[in-house]
Write a protein that holds these residues in place. Structure first.
Motif, short mmCIF file in Angstrom:
data_model
loop_
_atom_site.label_atom_id
_atom_site.label_comp_id
_atom_site.label_asym_id
_atom_site.label_seq_id
_atom_site.Cartn_x
_atom_site.Cartn_y
_atom_site.Cartn_z
N GLY A 119 13.13 5.22 -7.30
CA GLY A 119 12.35 4.08 -7.53
C GLY A 119 12.81 2.64 -6.34
N SER A 120 13.62 3.46 -5.48
CA SER A 120 13.93 2.32 -4.24
C SER A 120 12.76 2.38 -3.17
CB SER A 120 15.44 2.82 -3.61
OG SER A 120 14.95 4.12 -3.03
N GLY A 121 11.80 3.15 -3.10
CA GLY A 121 10.89 2.93 -2.11
C GLY A 121 9.51 3.08 -2.92
N SER A 122 8.55 2.36 -2.47
CA SER A 122 7.31 2.16 -3.02
C SER A 122 6.30 2.04 -1.78
CB SER A 122 7.07 1.39 -3.98
OG SER A 122 7.48 -0.03 -3.42
N TYR A 123 5.21 2.50 -1.94
CA TYR A 123 4.32 2.41 -0.88
C TYR A 123 2.69 2.21 -1.35
CZ TYR A 123 7.95 5.84 0.22
OH TYR A 123 9.38 6.31 0.38
N TYR A 124 2.10 1.53 -0.64
CA TYR A 124 0.65 0.91 -1.18
C TYR A 124 -0.18 1.06 -0.11
CZ TYR A 124 3.70 -1.17 -4.61
OH TYR A 124 4.60 -1.47 -5.67
N ALA A 125 -1.67 1.27 -0.73
CA ALA A 125 -2.70 1.20 0.14
C ALA A 125 -2.80 -0.21 0.58
CB ALA A 125 -3.84 1.57 -0.58
N ASP A 126 -3.37 -0.50 1.73
CA ASP A 126 -3.63 -1.69 2.26
C ASP A 126 -4.48 -2.67 1.63
OD1 ASP A 126 -3.72 -0.78 5.94
OD2 ASP A 126 -1.84 -1.08 4.60
N LYS A 161 -1.86 -4.00 -1.34
CA LYS A 161 -0.69 -4.39 -1.01
C LYS A 161 -0.58 -6.13 -1.48
CE LYS A 161 0.95 -2.40 2.43
NZ LYS A 161 1.07 -1.74 3.71
N GLY A 162 0.45 -6.17 -2.16
CA GLY A 162 0.69 -7.65 -2.19
C GLY A 162 -0.07 -8.09 -3.73
N ARG A 163 -0.69 -7.18 -4.32
CA ARG A 163 -1.23 -7.57 -5.52
C ARG A 163 -1.05 -6.40 -6.65
NH1 ARG A 163 -6.56 -6.78 -5.95
NH2 ARG A 163 -6.95 -5.01 -4.43
N PHE A 164 -0.78 -5.20 -6.15
CA PHE A 164 -0.33 -4.12 -7.31
C PHE A 164 1.22 -3.83 -7.04
CE2 PHE A 164 -4.82 -1.99 -7.43
CZ PHE A 164 -5.35 -2.95 -7.79
N THR A 165 1.82 -3.51 -8.20
CA THR A 165 3.32 -3.00 -8.15
C THR A 165 3.37 -1.73 -8.84
OG1 THR A 165 4.15 -5.21 -7.98
CG2 THR A 165 5.64 -3.61 -8.30
N ILE A 166 3.92 -0.76 -8.35
CA ILE A 166 4.29 0.27 -9.08
C ILE A 166 5.61 0.33 -9.53
CG2 ILE A 166 4.67 1.85 -7.03
CD1 ILE A 166 3.42 4.29 -8.32
N SER A 167 6.01 0.85 -10.47
CA SER A 167 7.32 1.01 -11.06
C SER A 167 7.57 2.34 -11.94
CB SER A 167 7.72 -0.32 -11.88
OG SER A 167 7.01 -0.36 -13.19
N ARG A 168 8.78 2.81 -12.02
CA ARG A 168 8.93 3.94 -12.91
C ARG A 168 10.24 3.71 -13.86
NH1 ARG A 168 9.86 8.75 -8.81
NH2 ARG A 168 10.48 9.88 -10.98
#
Length: 121
Positions: free
Chosen positions: A54-61, A64-71
């Motif tokens: 969970g220390s690294g997350s990656y987003y489509a441009d 980015k800045g609107r969505f947040t992934i978590s686990r």
């Protein structure tokens, strides 16, 4: 092994939705987890991914800045918080686990059934 995605629905532009994916049959505590989406007539595209800790997350441009992934490894679930939604975010969203290659390519070994997200203007 089954992945069950939930949380989709209809929302107005600017609103928020939270998607959730629950895995059963095995744990994915050491695997990358992701979200993809597919709009009508388009190819499935990468949205977000998160590493095993969970220390690294990656987003489509585009998100980015609107969505947040978590686990939550204890519960074998992962979530996608979607804020400031736009009509172009309308798609079927799929959760995925354990990529066979690069995290942003749709080559994951396990997929959920998809949940519809519709954003009205």
């Amino acid at each position: 092994v089954q992945l069950q995605a939930s949380g989709g629905g209809l929302v107005q532009a600017g609103g928020s939705l939270a998607l959730s994916c629950a895995a059963s049959g095995r744990t994915f505590s050491r695997n990358i987890l992701g979200w993809f989406r597919q709009a009508p007539g388009k190819e499935r595209e990468f949205v977000a991914a998160i590493n095993w800790s969970g220390s690294g997350s990656y987003y489509a441009d585009s998100v980015k800045g609107r969505f947040t992934i978590s686990r939550d490894n204890a519960k074998t679930t992962w979530n996608l918080q979607m804020n400031s939604l736009k009509p172009e975010d309308t798609a079927v969203y799929y959760c995925a686990a354990d990529p066979s290659g690069t995290y942003y390519r749709a080559r994951y070994r396990y997929w959920g059934q998809g949940t519809q997200v519709t954003v009205s203007s």
